[in-house]
Design a protein around this motif. Sequence first.
Motif, PDB file in Angstrom:
ATOM      1  N   GLY A 361       0.795  -1.224   0.000  1.00 45.71           N
ATOM      2  CA  GLY A 361       0.000   0.000   0.000  1.00 45.71           C
ATOM      3  C   GLY A 361       0.821   1.265   0.000  1.00 45.71           C
ATOM      4  N   GLY A 362       2.125   1.140   0.198  1.00 45.24           N
ATOM      5  CA  GLY A 362       2.978   2.318   0.170  1.00 45.24           C
ATOM      6  C   GLY A 362       3.018   2.995  -1.184  1.00 45.24           C
ATOM      7  N   ILE A 363       2.489   2.315  -2.234  1.00 44.14           N
ATOM      8  CA  ILE A 363       2.452   2.918  -3.568  1.00 44.14           C
ATOM      9  C   ILE A 363       1.638   4.203  -3.560  1.00 44.14           C
ATOM     10  CG2 ILE A 363       0.428   1.587  -4.284  1.00 44.14           C
ATOM     11  CD1 ILE A 363       3.456   2.460  -6.495  1.00 44.14           C
ATOM     12  N   VAL A 364       0.701   4.306  -2.610  1.00 46.21           N
ATOM     13  CA  VAL A 364      -0.086   5.539  -2.487  1.00 46.21           C
ATOM     14  C   VAL A 364       0.846   6.715  -2.214  1.00 46.21           C
ATOM     15  CG1 VAL A 364      -1.864   6.727  -1.155  1.00 46.21           C
ATOM     16  CG2 VAL A 364      -2.111   4.284  -1.662  1.00 46.21           C
ATOM     17  N   ILE A 365       1.758   6.503  -1.286  1.00 49.97           N
ATOM     18  CA  ILE A 365       2.702   7.577  -0.939  1.00 49.97           C
ATOM     19  C   ILE A 365       3.655   7.841  -2.088  1.00 49.97           C
ATOM     20  CG2 ILE A 365       4.569   8.205   0.646  1.00 49.97           C
ATOM     21  CD1 ILE A 365       3.170   6.354   2.724  1.00 49.97           C
ATOM     22  N   ALA A 366       4.170   6.779  -2.695  1.00 52.66           N
ATOM     23  CA  ALA A 366       5.183   6.929  -3.737  1.00 52.66           C
ATOM     24  C   ALA A 366       4.644   7.660  -4.961  1.00 52.66           C
ATOM     25  CB  ALA A 366       5.714   5.553  -4.139  1.00 52.66           C
ATOM     26  N   VAL A 367       3.438   7.297  -5.428  1.00 48.89           N
ATOM     27  CA  VAL A 367       2.929   7.886  -6.657  1.00 48.89           C
ATOM     28  C   VAL A 367       2.534   9.353  -6.435  1.00 48.89           C
ATOM     29  CG1 VAL A 367       0.486   7.226  -6.374  1.00 48.89           C
ATOM     30  CG2 VAL A 367       1.474   7.407  -8.651  1.00 48.89           C
ATOM     31  N   GLN A 368       2.070   9.669  -5.249  1.00 51.48           N
ATOM     32  CA  GLN A 368       1.779  11.075  -4.964  1.00 51.48           C
ATOM     33  C   GLN A 368       3.061  11.905  -4.987  1.00 51.48           C
ATOM     34  OE1 GLN A 368      -2.248  11.281  -2.245  1.00 51.48           O
ATOM     35  NE2 GLN A 368      -0.277  11.450  -1.232  1.00 51.48           N
ATOM     36  N   ARG A 369       4.108  11.354  -4.411  1.00 54.09           N
ATOM     37  CA  ARG A 369       5.382  12.077  -4.386  1.00 54.09           C
ATOM     38  C   ARG A 369       5.970  12.171  -5.795  1.00 54.09           C
ATOM     39  NH1 ARG A 369       9.261  13.147  -0.488  1.00 54.09           N
ATOM     40  NH2 ARG A 369       7.423  13.261   0.856  1.00 54.09           N
ATOM     41  N   GLU A 370       5.799  11.132  -6.606  1.00 52.21           N
ATOM     42  CA  GLU A 370       6.342  11.121  -7.967  1.00 52.21           C
ATOM     43  C   GLU A 370       5.694  12.162  -8.850  1.00 52.21           C
ATOM     44  OE1 GLU A 370       8.683  10.153 -11.112  1.00 52.21           O
ATOM     45  OE2 GLU A 370       8.860   9.242  -9.137  1.00 52.21           O
ATOM     46  N   LEU A 371       4.356  12.270  -8.781  1.00 53.90           N
ATOM     47  CA  LEU A 371       3.627  13.159  -9.694  1.00 53.90           C
ATOM     48  C   LEU A 371       3.241  14.490  -9.065  1.00 53.90           C
ATOM     49  CD1 LEU A 371       1.201  10.641 -11.462  1.00 53.90           C
ATOM     50  CD2 LEU A 371       3.485  11.354 -12.157  1.00 53.90           C
ATOM     51  N   GLY A 372       3.238  14.541  -7.745  1.00 53.63           N
ATOM     52  CA  GLY A 372       2.823  15.779  -7.081  1.00 53.63           C
ATOM     53  C   GLY A 372       1.329  16.021  -7.175  1.00 53.63           C
ATOM     54  N   VAL A 373       0.559  14.970  -7.420  1.00 56.29           N
ATOM     55  CA  VAL A 373      -0.907  15.080  -7.483  1.00 56.29           C
ATOM     56  C   VAL A 373      -1.504  14.031  -6.541  1.00 56.29           C
ATOM     57  CG1 VAL A 373      -0.936  15.966  -9.838  1.00 56.29           C
ATOM     58  CG2 VAL A 373      -1.075  13.506  -9.445  1.00 56.29           C
ATOM     59  N   PRO A 374      -2.719  14.251  -6.069  1.00 54.43           N
ATOM     60  CA  PRO A 374      -3.282  13.361  -5.050  1.00 54.43           C
ATOM     61  C   PRO A 374      -3.877  12.078  -5.619  1.00 54.43           C
ATOM     62  CG  PRO A 374      -4.829  15.118  -5.518  1.00 54.43           C
ATOM     63  CD  PRO A 374      -3.590  15.418  -6.322  1.00 54.43           C
ATOM     64  N   VAL A 375      -3.875  11.033  -4.800  1.00 52.17           N
ATOM     65  CA  VAL A 375      -4.696   9.855  -5.061  1.00 52.17           C
ATOM     66  C   VAL A 375      -6.115  10.232  -4.671  1.00 52.17           C
ATOM     67  CG1 VAL A 375      -5.202   7.495  -4.362  1.00 52.17           C
ATOM     68  CG2 VAL A 375      -2.828   8.207  -4.697  1.00 52.17           C
ATOM     69  N   LYS A 376      -7.029  10.167  -5.634  1.00 49.98           N
ATOM     70  CA  LYS A 376      -8.408  10.600  -5.377  1.00 49.98           C
ATOM     71  C   LYS A 376      -9.380   9.447  -5.186  1.00 49.98           C
ATOM     72  CE  LYS A 376      -8.119  15.160  -7.495  1.00 49.98           C
ATOM     73  NZ  LYS A 376      -8.793  16.179  -8.324  1.00 49.98           N
ATOM     74  N   LEU A 377      -9.091   8.308  -5.826  1.00 50.80           N
ATOM     75  CA  LEU A 377      -9.984   7.156  -5.733  1.00 50.80           C
ATOM     76  C   LEU A 377      -9.160   5.886  -5.608  1.00 50.80           C
ATOM     77  CD1 LEU A 377     -12.333   8.203  -8.677  1.00 50.80           C
ATOM     78  CD2 LEU A 377     -13.047   8.154  -6.283  1.00 50.80           C
ATOM     79  N   VAL A 378      -9.699   4.896  -4.893  1.00 54.81           N
ATOM     80  CA  VAL A 378      -9.030   3.604  -4.779  1.00 54.81           C
ATOM     81  C   VAL A 378     -10.046   2.502  -5.033  1.00 54.81           C
ATOM     82  CG1 VAL A 378      -7.157   4.319  -3.249  1.00 54.81           C
ATOM     83  CG2 VAL A 378      -9.361   3.670  -2.264  1.00 54.81           C
ATOM     84  N   GLY A 379      -9.580   1.446  -5.718  1.00 61.71           N
ATOM     85  CA  GLY A 379     -10.423   0.287  -5.964  1.00 61.71           C
ATOM     86  C   GLY A 379     -10.086  -0.811  -4.974  1.00 61.71           C
TER      87      GLY A 379
END
Length: 402
Positions: A361-379
């Motif tokens: 689940g740490g991918i949530v943190i990583a992808v936000q840091r990579e793109l600088g945009v929020p995770v808005k939805l999760v499946g």
Amino acid sequence: MEILILAVVIAVVVLGVLGGLVVGSRRKKPLPPAPPTTPDITAPPAEPHVGDEAETPRDEPRRTIEEVDLPDASATAPVAVEEPPVVEVPAIEVPEPTAGRLVRLRARLSRSQNALGKGLLTLLSREHLDDETWEEIEDTLLTADVGVQPTQELVERLRERVRVLGTRTPAELRSLLREELLTILVPEFDRAVNTDSPLDTPGIVMVVGVNGTGKTTTTGKLARVLVADGKNVLLGAADTFRAAAADQLQTWGERVGARTVRGPEGGDPASIAFDAVKEGIEEGADVVLIDTAGRLHTKTGLMDELGKVKRVVEKHAPLDEVLLVLDATTGQNGLVQARVFAEVVDITGIVLTKLDGTAKGGIVIAVQRELGVPVKLVGLGEGADDLAPFEPEAFVDALIGD
């Protein structure tokens, strides 16, 4: 002389009378009977000729025209009429409300993420937190795909706060870890899916991502999320290169009463996106969702295709949201995809699918840091209403448990 003439006349008369008698007797002589013949059964009956007698009428009482009844319509055999096939119209479903949906799915999320939270709490609860222990904590975070830089920042802050606190009761450690995880998730991000256009046009949302990440399914589930929030949604099936993608999207739309604008397989995606926005404006839709193709063969081809879709859509109105769909189970490969798409279009939000199927689940943190945009939805599953708005607090609570 007179006597001689008279004798001649008498002779002539007698001869004439005798001749007439002979002729008359010849005419009355009967003809010989015809030889008997066997009737020809196969021969057709002779046709009646003029003067032939009609058949003798049967001995039945005659009725007047008033006494003759008409045939009973009910007694006649019914004529089978082939009815057209009945087309069953699918019932419109009412999606469950999105408010608090992630909280309701917390148990499903915690089952997959429990190892990460418990592992961190176990390490932090050791009597002596030496360098080796902190390295183990760092490895645990890296294994969960938190990313190198976010992991280093998190470990440094945890070390400092533990050193300052001095005491480390289980409750204190849990509260400490929760605060630091929330901080690194950037809770101040605006995670609402932007569907409100500043113009007098529908909100336009474009969904991008690699095929296989659940992009089309996510678009259909997102339509349910928006319908549950009271929005009138129109779908644009601009993924024309994957077989049955338009059928799949249309099926999702029909379940909640959302119409789908589509074109021929292999058609121009930009043209379909253009038509979808145009019809959305004409119909007064609140939101137009556009599902795009997810080919990632070459960056150039992807850039040309998505760039063209963006340009033709913006002839009607600017895009309000560009959502990138990523498969949480792909880990670092998902980050590579994110970088490519971020170079092509301006990503405004991330959708992480299959988050319940990975312990990373740490991918949530990583992808936000990579793109600088929020995770808005999760499946969080295969169900129709398993797409939830991302809530950092609920996510962290599921991560570290009670």
